[in-house]
Write an enzyme that holds these catalytic residues in place. Structure first.
Site, PDB file in Angstrom:
ATOM      1  N   GLY A 197      -6.613 -10.430  29.020  1.00  0.00           N
ATOM      2  CA  GLY A 197      -5.713 -11.615  29.301  1.00  0.00           C
ATOM      3  C   GLY A 197      -4.308 -11.213  29.327  1.00  0.00           C
ATOM      4  N   ASP A 224       1.194 -26.293  19.118  1.00  0.00           N
ATOM      5  CA  ASP A 224       0.720 -26.164  20.634  1.00  0.00           C
ATOM      6  C   ASP A 224      -0.728 -26.182  20.666  1.00  0.00           C
ATOM      7  OD1 ASP A 224       1.394 -25.401  23.246  1.00  0.00           O
ATOM      8  OD2 ASP A 224       1.365 -23.241  22.818  1.00  0.00           O
TER       9      ASP A 224
END
Length: 651
Positions: free
Chosen positions: A355, A472
């Site tokens: 990632g 977030d």
């Protein structure tokens, strides 16, 4: 100055011989002149009042004299001419004066003539028929995040940042006019209560972004109400406003709007009283354990002194003067050396790269005991990475919960900043919903993921010490293990609530567009209810598999406009994700939608706490368990169960 529109020189002591500036008449874009209490004298040029954009003129409390001539063809937008307390002794257009223009000549020589009864000579308090309220409204009490306009309005102000505009010159007025016009058109079509707007001070910042200051003035009211201000927040935070193509990608940072600050300060005051009472009760207990803590501290100091330098002082080279702040304060977290992580990740082989984000790369690795790990490696030289690194290790070293990803260790060695997490095999919830992971989630699995994620947030808000606001919350930051247990990750933007203030923290707006709480966006007051709002978006994304903002449409608006409460599944079949299993009953989905929409209420005090969300989701899960005769135990639901004897959750 062909784009200058607003002039305010009021309350300046100019020289007594100063004449009314003739250059006013050359400003084609001029809308407003305010020069009261400035010692101006002489006659006003008639051409001034013919400027096509002119709306308001305030030259009161001066020494302007002679004959007033507003021309036979004044601006069609002209609303007010305030010339009270001057020395004007004649008015040429008295007989053809337009009633639609507010004119004030009170306390001028012309009004002291015995035969003059014109209403423009009446005291201000008697003027009640003009179309604009500027004549008779009191000075607006504009606070932080507001600026007063000539017609007694308090504007919302902020700055818009364009990352990659296609033009380089900042002096091309045409390009700004196109932005102004597109904003004005958007507000009109969206039904937002914006009467006018102002663009000012275009400039480049340190990141080479184009920055423009914006002011939005409300329509019909002295200031924006909550509905209006949230409408503006949605327009920018959710990117529904599309600027002209030359401006490209943008984000908008508003100043805090003072109306909300007052409400939150009141809440804070009430909370502080409760804190004093609680503190008095707890204070006595502290004395009992002080001696025990002192002994533990001495033991730990001795233990640390015996460790190798990298283990006992991993932050010996930490630059506390940088933007990353002081040395991280940890609770139990231990470090790896850079060489160890090289071995565990096969020298950070590209094959092990799983990632990439704004922080840096993520690599899969394996410890000597065979335990898989995820190594989050910061980009070298990234100040943002340093701050996120410090935040995550400080917060995650304090939290341990089934629905929060576990921090195993960290590395601060040889200029490297790395975080080592437990490896979560099934990736992000975003990947599953988009089809990227190959996992097809049915209704029960989605409900289980929502409940697990809600429990993780509830733990952060209610049981972490200090309480933590994630800031977030989004499907990209919710991971799924092999049993699809949801785990919150990525705490780089998270904020702890200190003991001094457990209600909110004032902080720069950060987060992800589409998930961001509009109240936080407009006030910069971050609360636990900000996470609740974002979680409501996640819930809607769970059942629709749509991005929060897709093709210029906002997921909350789409659901609200599509739903019909008197029909099965609220008639949302057209926007539900087909993978969810539309051919079988989706028991509890309507209640799920109700909870999600409560989470995304405009005002934080109307949203549920995450504890309340957890209880509601548990109730839906219980309905599904009890209604299915084919499932003999709750184990069929991936390990979900509830101990009804003490109402505690078991995992």
């Amino acid at each position: 100055m062909n784009v200058l529109s607003y002039i305010d020189f009021s309350n300046n002591t100019f020289d007594d011989r100063s004449e009314a500036p003739s250059w006013f008449s050359t400003l084609e874009a001029l809308t407003t002149i305010k020069m009261n209490h400035t010692n101006l004298r002489g006659e006003l040029p008639a051409a001034l009042f013919s400027k096509p954009q002119l709306q308001n003129v305030d030259l009161s409390h001066n020494s302007i004299n002679g004959t007033l001539n507003i021309s036979s063809n004044p601006s069609t937008q002209l609303q007010l001419i305030d010339l009270r307390d001057n020395q004007i002794d004649d008015f040429i257009q008295r007989s053809i004066y337009k009633e639609s223009i507010g004119l004030i000549l009170a306390n001028n020589p012309i009004c002291r003539e015995s035969d003059v009864t014109d209403k423009f000579c009446s005291p201000q308090t008697n003027i009640t028929t003009y179309s604009t309220p500027w004549n008779y409204c009191p000075p607006p009490l504009c606070g932080l995040g507001q600026v007063s306009s000539p017609n007694c309005q308090c504007a919302c102000i902020g700055s818009i940042f364009f990352k990659v505009p296609s033009f380089s010159s900042l002096e091309n007025s045409t390009i700004y006019i196109s932005l102004h016009d597109s904003l004005k058109t958007f507000f009109h079509e969206a039904g937002l209560p914006v009467n006018s707007l102002s663009l000012q001070n275009p400039r480049r910042n340190m990141d080479d972004y184009l920055v423009i200051d914006l002011k939005f003035f409300p329509s019909g009211e002295p200031s924006f109400n909550r509905t209006g201000i949230f409408g503006l927040a949605f327009a920018f935070s959710n990117q529904t406003f599309q600027p002209p193509k030359e401006f490209n990608i943008y984000y908008f940072i508003p100043e805090p709007y003072s109306n909300f600050l007052k409400d939150n300060e009141s809440t804070k005051h009430k909370s502080s009283k409760a804190g004093v009472i609680t503190g008095s009760v707890v204070g006595g207990c502290v004395l009992v354990v002080l001696s025990v803590l002192a002994g533990m501290h001495l033991f730990r100091q001795k233990e640390r002194a015996e460790r190798p330098p990298q283990q006992s002082q991993p932050f010996a080279l930490w630059d506390s003067t940088s933007s990353s702040g002081g040395v991280p304060q940890l609770k139990g977290a231990r470090s790896f050396t850079f060489e160890e992580l090289q071995n565990y990740t096969n020298n950070f082989s590209p094959i092990n790269n799983i990632g990439k984000g704004g922080y840096g790369m993520v690599y899969k690795g394996s410890l000597p005991n065979g335990q898989p790990i995820a190594v989050k490696r910061a980009q070298k030289g990234s100040s943002q990475g340093g701050l996120e690194f410090k935040t995550e290790i400080e917060l995650l070293s304090r939290v341990h919960h089934k629905n929060v990803v576990g921090l195993i260790r960290f590395c601060f060695d040889q200029g490297e900043q790395m975080l080592i997490y437990e490896y979560i095999v099934n990736g992000t919830l975003k990947d599953s919903l988009s089809g990227g992971s190959g996992i097809r989630l049915d209704w029960m699995q989605r409900l289980k993921i929502a409940l697990g994620a809600a429990r993780g947030l509830q733990y952060l808000h209610d049981h972490a010490d200090p309480p933590i606001i994630h800031r977030d919350v989004k499907t990209n930051n919710i991971l799924q293990d092999e049993q699809l247990v949801a785990k919150f990750a990525d705490f780089g933007l998270s904020k702890p609530l200190s003991d001094a203030d457990r209600t909110h923290v004032t902080t720069q707006v950060k987060g992800t567009m589409g998930y961001m709480d509009p109240e936080y966006y407009m006030t910069q007051l971050l609360t636990a209810k900000s996470d609740t709002y974002s979680f409501g978006i996640v819930m809607l994304e769970l059942i629709t598999a749509r991005n929060p903002i897709e093709k210029g449409k906002y997921i909350v608006t789409e659901v609200k406009e599509s739903m019909k409460r008197n029909k099965e599944l609220y008639d949302l079949q057209d926007i539900l994700d087909p993978v969810i299993g539309l051919s079988s009953p989706l028991k509890g989905l309507e209640k799920f939608v109700d909870i999600a929409l409560r989470c995304v209420e405009d005002m934080g005090n109307q949203r549920p706490t995450m504890s309340e969300v957890v209880k509601e989701l548990e109730y839906i899960m219980e309905m599904l368990v009890h209604s299915s005769s084919s499932l003999s135990t709750s184990a069929s639901y991936g390990g979900w169960s509830k101990d009804y004897s003490n109402d505690s959750l078991l995992y």
